[in-house]
Design a protein around this motif. Sequence first.
Motif, short mmCIF file in Angstrom:
data_model
loop_
_atom_site.label_atom_id
_atom_site.label_comp_id
_atom_site.label_asym_id
_atom_site.label_seq_id
_atom_site.Cartn_x
_atom_site.Cartn_y
_atom_site.Cartn_z
N GLY A 9 9.47 5.12 4.46
CA GLY A 9 10.37 4.12 3.75
C GLY A 9 9.15 2.80 2.91
O GLY A 9 7.60 2.71 3.03
N ASP A 10 9.87 3.48 1.32
CA ASP A 10 8.64 2.26 0.06
C ASP A 10 8.24 1.33 0.49
O ASP A 10 6.93 1.12 -0.06
N GLU A 11 9.26 0.90 1.22
CA GLU A 11 8.99 -0.51 1.17
C GLU A 11 7.35 -1.69 1.46
O GLU A 11 6.63 -1.97 1.16
N ILE A 12 7.29 -0.21 2.56
CA ILE A 12 5.87 -0.05 2.98
C ILE A 12 4.63 0.07 2.13
O ILE A 12 3.66 -0.34 2.17
N LEU A 13 4.79 1.01 1.58
CA LEU A 13 3.65 1.88 0.65
C LEU A 13 4.05 0.76 -0.42
O LEU A 13 2.91 0.47 -1.02
N ILE A 14 4.66 -0.11 -0.81
CA ILE A 14 4.27 -1.04 -1.99
C ILE A 14 4.28 -2.60 -1.44
O ILE A 14 4.00 -3.22 -2.50
N GLY A 15 4.04 -2.77 -0.03
CA GLY A 15 3.62 -3.95 -0.13
C GLY A 15 4.96 -4.96 0.06
O GLY A 15 4.50 -5.93 0.33
N GLN A 16 5.98 -3.85 0.34
CA GLN A 16 7.66 -5.91 0.61
C GLN A 16 7.12 -5.78 1.20
O GLN A 16 7.85 -6.85 1.79
N ILE A 17 6.56 -4.64 2.45
CA ILE A 17 6.52 -5.58 4.16
C ILE A 17 5.52 -4.89 4.02
O ILE A 17 4.84 -3.59 4.55
N VAL A 18 5.37 -5.75 5.85
CA VAL A 18 4.11 -4.85 6.77
C VAL A 18 4.64 -4.41 7.69
O VAL A 18 5.65 -5.04 8.40
N ASP A 19 4.81 -3.00 8.20
CA ASP A 19 4.84 -2.61 9.39
C ASP A 19 3.67 -3.31 10.82
O ASP A 19 3.38 -3.06 10.87
N SER A 20 4.71 -3.79 10.70
CA SER A 20 4.17 -4.93 12.12
C SER A 20 5.44 -3.71 13.65
O SER A 20 4.34 -3.70 14.56
N ASN A 21 5.78 -2.45 12.80
CA ASN A 21 6.69 -2.05 14.39
C ASN A 21 5.40 -0.49 14.74
O ASN A 21 5.37 -0.70 16.17
N SER A 22 4.75 -0.78 14.11
CA SER A 22 3.08 0.24 15.22
C SER A 22 2.62 -0.10 15.93
O SER A 22 2.71 0.49 16.71
N ALA A 23 2.19 -1.77 15.79
CA ALA A 23 0.95 -1.97 16.38
C ALA A 23 2.25 -2.37 17.49
O ALA A 23 1.93 -1.82 18.83
N TRP A 24 3.65 -2.90 17.57
CA TRP A 24 4.25 -2.86 18.66
C TRP A 24 4.11 -1.62 19.45
O TRP A 24 3.84 -1.67 20.72
N ILE A 25 5.10 -0.64 18.83
CA ILE A 25 5.37 0.52 19.34
C ILE A 25 3.18 1.08 20.63
O ILE A 25 4.09 1.61 21.25
N GLY A 26 2.63 1.10 19.30
CA GLY A 26 0.75 1.34 20.04
C GLY A 26 0.78 0.21 21.49
O GLY A 26 0.42 0.99 22.04
N ASN A 27 1.38 -0.60 21.00
CA ASN A 27 1.17 -1.38 21.97
C ASN A 27 2.17 -0.89 23.34
O ASN A 27 0.46 -0.71 24.44
N GLN A 28 2.97 -0.44 23.29
CA GLN A 28 3.68 -0.56 23.89
C GLN A 28 3.56 0.93 25.03
O GLN A 28 4.14 1.01 26.17
N LEU A 29 3.49 2.00 24.58
CA LEU A 29 2.74 3.08 24.27
C LEU A 29 1.89 3.32 24.96
O LEU A 29 1.19 4.28 26.50
N LEU B 13 -4.23 1.04 16.24
CA LEU B 13 -3.79 1.78 17.24
C LEU B 13 -2.91 1.65 18.10
O LEU B 13 -1.84 2.16 18.89
N ILE B 14 -3.91 0.48 18.84
CA ILE B 14 -3.26 -0.02 20.55
C ILE B 14 -2.59 -0.62 20.36
O ILE B 14 -1.67 -1.65 21.50
#
Lengths: 414, 414
Positions: A9-29, B13-14
């Motif tokens: 998503g371009d919105e992540i690269l231009i800083g329009q949104i913060v990618d909070s999904n990755s942290a949540w997924i990382g935590n769950q994995l 990552l976690i």
Amino acid sequence: MNAEIITIGDEILIGQIVDSNSAWIGNQLNLLNIPVVQITSISDLAEKITETLVQAASRAELVIVTGGLGPTKDDVTKETISAFFGKPLVRNQSVLTHVEGIFARVASGREMPEVNMRQADVIEGCEVLFNDVGTAPGMWIEREGKIFVFMPGVPFEMKYLMTNRILPKLGQLDTHLLIKHRHLITIGLGESFLAAKIEDIENSLPPTIKLAYLPKLGLVRLRLTQYGNSDDKIDVFHEKLIERLDNHVVSTKDVTIEEAIVEHFAEDNIKLATAESCTGGRISSAITAVSGASAMFDCGIVAYQNTIKQQILGVKEETLKKFGAVSEQTVIEMAEGVKKLANADYSIATSGIAGPGGGTPEKPIGTVWVAISGRVETQTRLFQFHNDRLINIERTVANAFAMLWNMYIKERGN
Amino acid sequence: MNAEIITIGDEILIGQIVDSNSAWIGNQLNLLNIPVVQITSISDLAEKITETLVQAASRAELVIVTGGLGPTKDDVTKETISAFFGKPLVRNQSVLTHVEGIFARVASGREMPEVNMRQADVIEGCEVLFNDVGTAPGMWIEREGKIFVFMPGVPFEMKYLMTNRILPKLGQLDTHLLIKHRHLITIGLGESFLAAKIEDIENSLPPTIKLAYLPKLGLVRLRLTQYGNSDDKIDVFHEKLIERLDNHVVSTKDVTIEEAIVEHFAEDNIKLATAESCTGGRISSAITAVSGASAMFDCGIVAYQNTIKQQILGVKEETLKKFGAVSEQTVIEMAEGVKKLANADYSIATSGIAGPGGGTPEKPIGTVWVAISGRVETQTRLFQFHNDRLINIERTVANAFAMLWNMYIKERGN
């Protein structure tokens, strides 16, 4: 099994949104003992998506992708992965029925636009991850021993699919690598003093156990990580650290300071109240974001103007006139006023100039007074922060919680 | 010039922390017309850091790296990049003096640990980016036409170095690619209806202009992006969209709805007050996080318990007994009570069961009442959300702002 996460998503690269999904997924994995080795955020460009998928699959056995599944033209993920897997898109009837059903409910008679039909298109042969809380389904695709999972980027839809579709499936797989974490939240010691204090313990760690320091606004979080199916020494070292750091330990779990405060106050049957000026409700909202806060929190007042400070909190007109709203005398009266009003045991009061306006030569932007009133005494501190409004608010909140914690530990000891 | 961002730290990552640095950096680079083509998060492993640096430098001319510069053992970035550039670490005297000075101030006589000396070590020949607000300096290194920048991962230190050291230097470079963005924040139309409504405009866009949709909690943000030094058609299309979407437009700038509310209320000399139960101060803190909020906000009450609802907001005991705290009658009295108390023009009140406890068969978890009281009327809405406390709070806040906005537009029209 190693995992990589790709967010599109371009919105992540231009800083329009913060990618909070990755942290949540990382935590769950992590909870499933699947380590994430890389997170990559890229734009909605077909060739970039393909390149990143190829690289991720060369390093990891599980590739989790979010974003780019919307019905609009800017979302190209599905066409791109169709080419990547060499499989056509096929319309899934049960997803189509579901999408039509959602439309019938919210559209009040309007006809469903053609683009929405495309939300029911999935890669031929994939396992469709049915999305009850949105229109875009997830997809699970296996190829050459690698698992690819695609999900929409809307956080609550992603969380729904992970929780109800993906994590249960992953939990059934064999995971060969066992990772264990132990946490320790400390207060009152800087990172390097802390490191010096526990140097001998750190030096005695076996190569399978790593220690990480995560300093943030007055707290330092320590994390022990043990890799591999070896013996359980991690708990021995965790205990050693707890013993050594003693009254600097806020929690032995991975919690925020407000979570520790809510837990301890609720356990000890202590009530907290807040009277906020410059923090504007940030302290009460941090406390009430914690489950169980209602057991220890009844009342918060956001008194942004002097009239409210007088009228509700009982700050004296004379005090405001003589010392101003941003003064030690005012925060003391705010703290004691709200404690009485709410019939609480402890209270926090803040008053300051968050900026960017409102500074004077005597009280420049970033001047903040905090008062903590407890069972025995009322303590105050003056802070001189800088020019950034949001950072000033954040640092005030963090310092207020640290002051409250220290007074609580001290009074509990008495 | 293209940029890549690399964030180093196992904690990302976690999922122990959310990487908010990248979004902020991406946003700042965009303002300088430097597009970010990839964000990569990796762990504190030397070989991973090296591999990622090599790949990033093969795609981008500017590589910005955060994290891993702390004084403790887990931070390996400096040793790794010393090998990567083939240059030794050298101790920088002015950084050492600065680090010693910070210690002298906070350490109250304790001796500075040996590890802190290492914070003054920098890559030989680099440009040292002096860090006035922390101990770890940044580094700017050029090699073979590529720029590498290294910064600590602590957000306010990173922001300080970007703002005061790096952005000014980048601003002086020639940037050959011109990127322009135009934004449009809309309310009241779902993503696909919106797309259908503007389909002809979208189809007429030249290939140099992209349109992106970013739906979130009741709002849809539209972003037009024009690449390349071509003529300025982007403003023409922006105007067309504004005209077509008319009263669905909240703002033509990239702002949050609370920023739009603060701006318009302050301009129109309108005062807002809040009475929050389940949102616990989240609404007032969102409003007061916006610069200039003090012009339109005086007072917020967090009434987490019935006694506070009665005592401060004037909710009748009878109402609470008959209908309960989570009821239409109660939020109406809360909204009207706080409006009167604060002498405001508009007010927001919330009461609900955020979870995970407190649900009943009649009022399950996720039941939320919101009232908006304006100059003409008081409106209410009942929401039935799901089980996640934080999502319930977030959706309540978003819906309350949307309701407030709609009433404001309606009453302004009258």
